[in-house]
Scaffold this motif. Sequence first.
Motif, short mmCIF file in Angstrom:
data_model
loop_
_atom_site.label_atom_id
_atom_site.label_comp_id
_atom_site.label_asym_id
_atom_site.label_seq_id
_atom_site.Cartn_x
_atom_site.Cartn_y
_atom_site.Cartn_z
N CYS A 126 5.20 4.23 -15.81
CA CYS A 126 4.57 3.66 -16.12
C CYS A 126 3.52 3.83 -16.63
O CYS A 126 2.53 2.50 -16.85
N LEU A 127 3.16 4.19 -17.10
CA LEU A 127 1.76 4.96 -17.57
C LEU A 127 1.25 2.98 -18.36
O LEU A 127 0.90 2.67 -17.86
N ALA A 128 2.10 3.34 -19.50
CA ALA A 128 2.25 2.20 -20.27
C ALA A 128 2.67 0.59 -20.10
O ALA A 128 2.10 -0.30 -21.01
N ARG A 129 2.50 0.35 -19.16
CA ARG A 129 3.05 -0.48 -19.12
C ARG A 129 1.48 -1.37 -17.20
O ARG A 129 2.00 -2.65 -16.85
N GLY A 167 -3.61 8.01 -3.16
CA GLY A 167 -3.18 9.85 -3.33
C GLY A 167 -1.86 9.48 -4.43
O GLY A 167 -1.25 10.14 -4.57
N SER A 168 -2.20 8.52 -5.34
CA SER A 168 -0.94 8.44 -6.57
C SER A 168 -1.35 8.83 -8.21
O SER A 168 -2.18 8.73 -8.32
N GLY A 169 0.07 8.04 -8.58
CA GLY A 169 -0.08 7.73 -9.57
C GLY A 169 1.08 7.46 -11.41
O GLY A 169 1.84 7.00 -10.05
N ALA A 170 0.73 6.83 -12.06
CA ALA A 170 1.62 5.85 -12.32
C ALA A 170 2.71 7.47 -13.42
O ALA A 170 4.07 6.27 -13.85
N ARG A 171 1.96 8.10 -13.75
CA ARG A 171 3.17 9.28 -13.68
C ARG A 171 3.13 10.52 -13.47
O ARG A 171 2.21 10.91 -12.51
N LEU A 172 4.51 11.46 -12.23
CA LEU A 172 4.55 11.59 -10.90
C LEU A 172 5.26 13.66 -11.62
O LEU A 172 6.07 13.04 -10.79
N ARG A 173 4.89 13.68 -12.90
CA ARG A 173 5.44 14.70 -13.04
C ARG A 173 5.85 16.14 -11.42
O ARG A 173 4.57 16.30 -11.30
N VAL A 174 6.52 16.69 -11.86
CA VAL A 174 6.33 17.57 -10.65
C VAL A 174 6.77 18.87 -11.19
O VAL A 174 7.37 19.54 -12.21
N LEU A 175 5.46 20.16 -10.47
CA LEU A 175 6.11 20.85 -10.62
C LEU A 175 7.33 21.57 -11.11
O LEU A 175 7.64 21.67 -10.06
N PRO A 176 7.89 22.52 -11.78
CA PRO A 176 9.44 23.33 -11.88
C PRO A 176 9.39 24.06 -10.97
O PRO A 176 10.97 23.52 -10.50
N GLU A 177 8.88 24.84 -10.52
CA GLU A 177 8.75 25.49 -9.30
C GLU A 177 8.55 24.96 -8.25
O GLU A 177 9.62 25.76 -7.54
N LEU A 178 8.33 23.89 -7.80
CA LEU A 178 8.48 23.30 -6.54
C LEU A 178 9.93 22.44 -6.25
O LEU A 178 10.65 23.11 -5.62
N LEU A 179 10.15 21.82 -7.88
CA LEU A 179 11.35 21.52 -7.57
C LEU A 179 12.51 22.33 -7.33
O LEU A 179 14.10 22.65 -6.78
N ALA A 180 12.48 23.26 -8.46
CA ALA A 180 13.45 25.02 -7.69
C ALA A 180 13.64 25.49 -6.74
O ALA A 180 15.00 25.43 -6.02
N ILE A 203 0.39 -1.30 0.11
CA ILE A 203 -0.21 0.11 -0.15
C ILE A 203 1.00 1.52 -0.10
O ILE A 203 1.94 1.75 0.62
N GLY A 204 0.45 2.10 -1.29
CA GLY A 204 1.77 3.18 -0.76
C GLY A 204 0.21 4.76 -0.98
O GLY A 204 -0.84 4.85 -1.53
N HIS A 205 1.42 6.03 -0.34
CA HIS A 205 0.89 6.61 -0.38
C HIS A 205 1.57 7.89 -1.79
O HIS A 205 2.92 7.84 -1.27
N SER A 206 1.13 8.24 -2.25
CA SER A 206 1.31 9.67 -4.08
C SER A 206 3.18 8.50 -3.75
O SER A 206 3.59 7.93 -4.76
N MET A 207 4.31 8.84 -4.00
CA MET A 207 5.61 8.73 -4.18
C MET A 207 6.23 6.95 -4.23
O MET A 207 6.07 6.43 -4.52
N GLY A 208 5.20 6.62 -3.06
CA GLY A 208 5.37 5.75 -1.85
C GLY A 208 3.81 4.30 -2.84
O GLY A 208 4.63 3.25 -3.51
N GLY A 209 3.14 4.59 -3.52
CA GLY A 209 2.33 4.67 -4.18
C GLY A 209 3.20 3.61 -5.85
O GLY A 209 2.71 2.79 -6.60
N ALA A 210 3.91 5.12 -6.11
CA ALA A 210 5.19 4.51 -7.87
C ALA A 210 5.87 3.29 -7.30
O ALA A 210 6.23 2.21 -8.07
N VAL A 211 6.16 3.71 -6.38
CA VAL A 211 6.78 2.16 -4.63
C VAL A 211 6.11 0.57 -5.38
O VAL A 211 7.49 -0.12 -5.41
N CYS A 212 5.53 0.84 -4.86
CA CYS A 212 4.30 -0.49 -5.38
C CYS A 212 4.19 -0.90 -6.69
O CYS A 212 4.26 -1.95 -6.63
N LEU A 213 4.08 -0.01 -7.72
CA LEU A 213 3.72 0.51 -8.87
C LEU A 213 5.29 -0.64 -9.66
O LEU A 213 5.40 -1.49 -10.32
#
Length: 249
Positions: A184-187, A117-130, A90-100
């Motif tokens: 991993c959307l395609a998989r 609260g997760s997704g198979a593709r998790l692009r992050v707002l560039p301004e947040l990363l900066a 069971i994973g939340h957000s990034m944890g869901g990506a770990v599960c996938l």
Amino acid sequence: MPIATTQLGQLFYAQRGRAGSAVLCIHGAGGTHAHWGHQLRDLAAVARVYALDLPGHGRSVPPAHEQIAGYADAALALLDVLGLERATLIGHSMGGAVCLWAALHAPERVAGLGLVGSGARLRVLPELLAALEYDPPAALRQLAELSYAPDAPAALREQGLRAALASDPAACRADFLACNGFDCLARLGEIRVPTAVVVGAHDRLTPPKYARAMHAAIPGARLYDIASAGHMAMIEQPAAVSAALRTLL
Ligand code: COA
């Protein structure tokens, strides 16, 4: 509470429940096992529930990883030490990506998937990363602000902000880099285990669109829309999220 000495370093975990199948809960970016406090309690009646601190988080040893694979390897190493051949992940957000990632690369270890609260593709707002690099407190404040439904109780938001400001900004940035590189959307069609996709109706970090895409592509997956919840659905509406996850057990 226990520390496991794994091949990949010492990992802290909490455990509740004595009988039933094994469940491992994996937190999201900048989080700790504590995000799963409600589910540790709620699921313990029907399962042996574990929740870990990923490397570089909480009481687990550094370093944090900049790739989802590194965290999945750590989670599987913990299962090894616990003597668990398979577990429901069971994973939340990034944890869901770990599960996938684990479900796609080590399917024999995964009995089921709970993606909150997760997704198979998790692009992050560039301004947040900066901002995580140049102004961590501002970035952590922005994240805390985006994490809850608009009508979430003020005390919950303040608790979330305090926890965010206490987290390690470098680990948090590593997490978001890991999210940003994940896709991993395609998989998703390759996944063959019972899957519960859970999303807060007001999730602004991993919007319901991401959940619907997983629901549509993972064979047999079930979708649970949680009203009055944002990205932190398992904390905002714990009973509804636990009920959805119990269907896996
Ligand atoms: N599932 C389904 N669809 C997805 C998806 C997912 N996990 N991730 C992206 N997509 C969709 C997008 O909605 C978009 O669809 P559209 O063309 O119909 O609008 C398309 O795939 C292209 O997506 P992407 O290349 O990621 O760009 P974007 O337009 O989504 O913009 C961001 C990038 C960062 C602005 C955006 O992903 C976003 O707002 N993310 C949420 C905020 C955030 O930083 N969250 C942290 C995640 S851990």
